[in-house]
Each structure stands twice: as structure tokens, then as C-alpha cells.
Motif scaffolding. Sequence first.
Motif, PDB file in Angstrom:
ATOM      1  N   THR A 124       0.803  -1.220   0.000  1.00  0.00           N
ATOM      2  CA  THR A 124       0.000   0.000   0.000  1.00  0.00           C
ATOM      3  C   THR A 124       0.835   1.269   0.000  1.00  0.00           C
ATOM      4  O   THR A 124       0.346   2.326  -0.398  1.00  0.00           O
ATOM      5  CB  THR A 124      -0.939   0.027   1.218  1.00  0.00           C
ATOM      6  N   PHE A 170      -8.264   1.966   3.634  1.00  0.00           N
ATOM      7  CA  PHE A 170      -7.907   0.793   4.425  1.00  0.00           C
ATOM      8  C   PHE A 170      -8.165   1.103   5.891  1.00  0.00           C
ATOM      9  O   PHE A 170      -8.399   2.256   6.259  1.00  0.00           O
ATOM     10  CB  PHE A 170      -6.443   0.374   4.207  1.00  0.00           C
ATOM     11  N   ALA A 222     -11.988   1.781   5.241  1.00  0.00           N
ATOM     12  CA  ALA A 222     -12.280   0.796   4.203  1.00  0.00           C
ATOM     13  C   ALA A 222     -13.776   0.597   3.986  1.00  0.00           C
ATOM     14  O   ALA A 222     -14.203   0.284   2.866  1.00  0.00           O
ATOM     15  CB  ALA A 222     -11.621  -0.539   4.541  1.00  0.00           C
ATOM     16  N   GLU A 251      -6.172  -8.228   4.815  1.00  0.00           N
ATOM     17  CA  GLU A 251      -6.728  -6.933   5.199  1.00  0.00           C
ATOM     18  C   GLU A 251      -7.354  -6.253   3.991  1.00  0.00           C
ATOM     19  O   GLU A 251      -6.816  -6.310   2.882  1.00  0.00           O
ATOM     20  CB  GLU A 251      -5.633  -6.037   5.783  1.00  0.00           C
ATOM     21  N   PHE A 273      -8.368  -3.432   1.315  1.00  0.00           N
ATOM     22  CA  PHE A 273      -7.628  -2.306   0.756  1.00  0.00           C
ATOM     23  C   PHE A 273      -8.308  -1.905  -0.547  1.00  0.00           C
ATOM     24  O   PHE A 273      -8.610  -2.740  -1.398  1.00  0.00           O
ATOM     25  CB  PHE A 273      -6.177  -2.707   0.491  1.00  0.00           C
TER      26      PHE A 273
END
Length: 365
Positions: A251, A295, A299, A328, A330
Amino acid sequence: MILPPVAAETAPHERAEAAAPMITFEGVTKRFGEGTEAFTALDGIDMTVNRGAIAGIIGRSGAGKSTLIRLVNGLEKATSGQVVVDGTEVGGLNDAGLRGLRREVAMIFQHFNLLSSRTAFDNVALPLEIAGLDRKAIRAKVGPLLDLVGLGDKATRYPSELSGGQKQRVGIARALATSPKLLLSDEATSALDPETTQSILALLKQINAELGLTVLLITHEMEVIKTIASHVAVIDKGRIVEQGPTFDVFTAPQHETTRILLSSTLGTSLPEWLRSGLKAEPAAGDRILVRLTFFGATAFQPLTARLVTEIGGDVNILAGAIEEIAGEPFGTLVVSYPASPEILDRANRFYAETGLSTEVLGYVA
């Protein structure tokens, strides 16, 4: 930089505190040849992979990935520095010590390396036969391993009768036959189609979780790293240029090599006609292009709709993607809107208030 393990039941930072190193590279250099013909494949590698981790090493062809992984099981010896596996310095082992190490450090390969004259059962049994186990003990070991990799009904099939994914599952079962503590994956999914790749990665995650097996994989496929690895190291021209948690590296890449490798992965690359028209400074009437990154707390919030409400309806969405990186969420979105001082000020206040991560890509007429 320590590459800690991740498990579903605990957060990465919590596992990192308790984890012990499985692999440590300390100032590792590897050269091939002598004199003017010498070639430095690895140059000062420092990296640690903790017990129970799934860690990835990614880089272009020729970057040094394969050389690095071959140092772990002693197929290559470092020119300088140390490679330590579970407390044992690999470079100091004699032939007997290396044989013992290779029983505990298994490897799976891109092209499976199965013996065509042996059934799936007998391919998995091969390392046990070499170790001197009797047939009863071998049967007791091989059957459950084939069940584990989903091939309990394919024990009598030959490699020519199996699909690519099934062959790789046999290779994984064979690698697990000696109950290793560490599994090395050398481009193990590169010869597979995307759907089969995902099934093999899911199997590796299952093995990691159920057996506590440390996995170190090398690949040139960013999608593989994004799916399975909690941590990643990027290698370029024999040096680690960036490493850290996969989510952080993906990221917010810091090195140009990482950015290039990621350029087509996250789905927000701009078309050439638009990219070529970008300007660094705005002129009257221009529009600003901004990449919005979602995120963590942002998010699942409807921030795009709120942005339109805040600055007006003249917002164009040019590109976007929703991803899952190392488990996770994103998302990225590239938007454009008028670059007038008033609108820019309202947008910037909105970004500051919401904590939305932004990157100005440039300006277009």
C-alpha cells in the motif's frame, strides 16, 4: 528487518513478540567465478524469517531469488556472511550435517520434479524409503499425507494421469513426508493457471496453520505474495531493497523497483493517453487527479459519496479496485475534479477530517 509470523487467532505484532527466528541471513554475499569473471549474485543480505511465518521474496528474473533460497538448504554456500537455520549455521555443516538439514528443510518446485515411473503414493514414499522406513511405516505416513493434500483417491495414479495442480499437491505431500520444520517454495505456482494457483496457495496456508510449518517462498508473481505472505522482501540486483509487512509494502511502496513490480497489481494504473497528458502544475481550468486509498477504518465508510457532497457533483471516477492484501481490506480510487482553489481547499479539509490517504497524481486540461 524481522519478518514475523501471522496466525488467524493473533495479531502480527503479538506473534512477533513471541516468535523465534527460523532463518537468519547475516551480511550474506554470494559470488560466482573468480577474478574479472566473478559475478556477485547476492550482496550483503540481512533478513530474518520467524518460526511459523509465511514469508515471501519477490523480484525480477535474475535478481538473486533462487540463489538466496538455495543457501537455506545448503545447495549453495555463502561466499561471506552467515545463513542460520533454526540455530544451525548452514555454511559450517559437513556432508552428514547437510543431509540432516535437508530432512528438516523441504522444497517444492515449479516443475514438480516427480518420477514418472512411480505412482503418487510411491513418489510421496520415496524420501521415506531413502530414510530406511519399512513398508508398514511408510503406508501409515503416506496415506494421511495424500488425504491432507486432497489426493487420497489418487494414490495409484501416475504423474501423466494427474493435472498440474494435482502434481504439485503430490510434490507438497512428498515434501512433508520427512516432517520438516521449514518448507521452501521455488516458484511453485508459476506453471499453474490462476484458479489452480489459488487452490495451492490455500493448501499452503492450511499446512502452515495446522502443522505450524514455516514457509519461505520466492516468486515473481505479486498476486501470490498478496494472497499468502504476511511479510515480503523485495530483491533487486542481489540486494534487499525493501521489506516489511506485505500490507505496508503493497500500500505504500518506498523503492522504485517495488513500485514497478506493483504497477499492474492493484488495478489503478492509468491509461497511457491520460498518463501522458499529466502536468506537475495546474493552469486555469485544469482538473486535478487524486488517488484515494481506503484501508483500516476508512475501508467500509461511504467516503466517496461524502466527497461528492462536500465538493460538488463534478467528480469523475477514472480507475478503481478493491483488494485483500495479507487478509486486510484495501481499496484505491482515482478521481478527478476541478483544480480551483476553492474546491481544492474544501477537498483537503475533507481529507484531513476523515483521515483518507491521498496522492496527487498531477493535473490535466
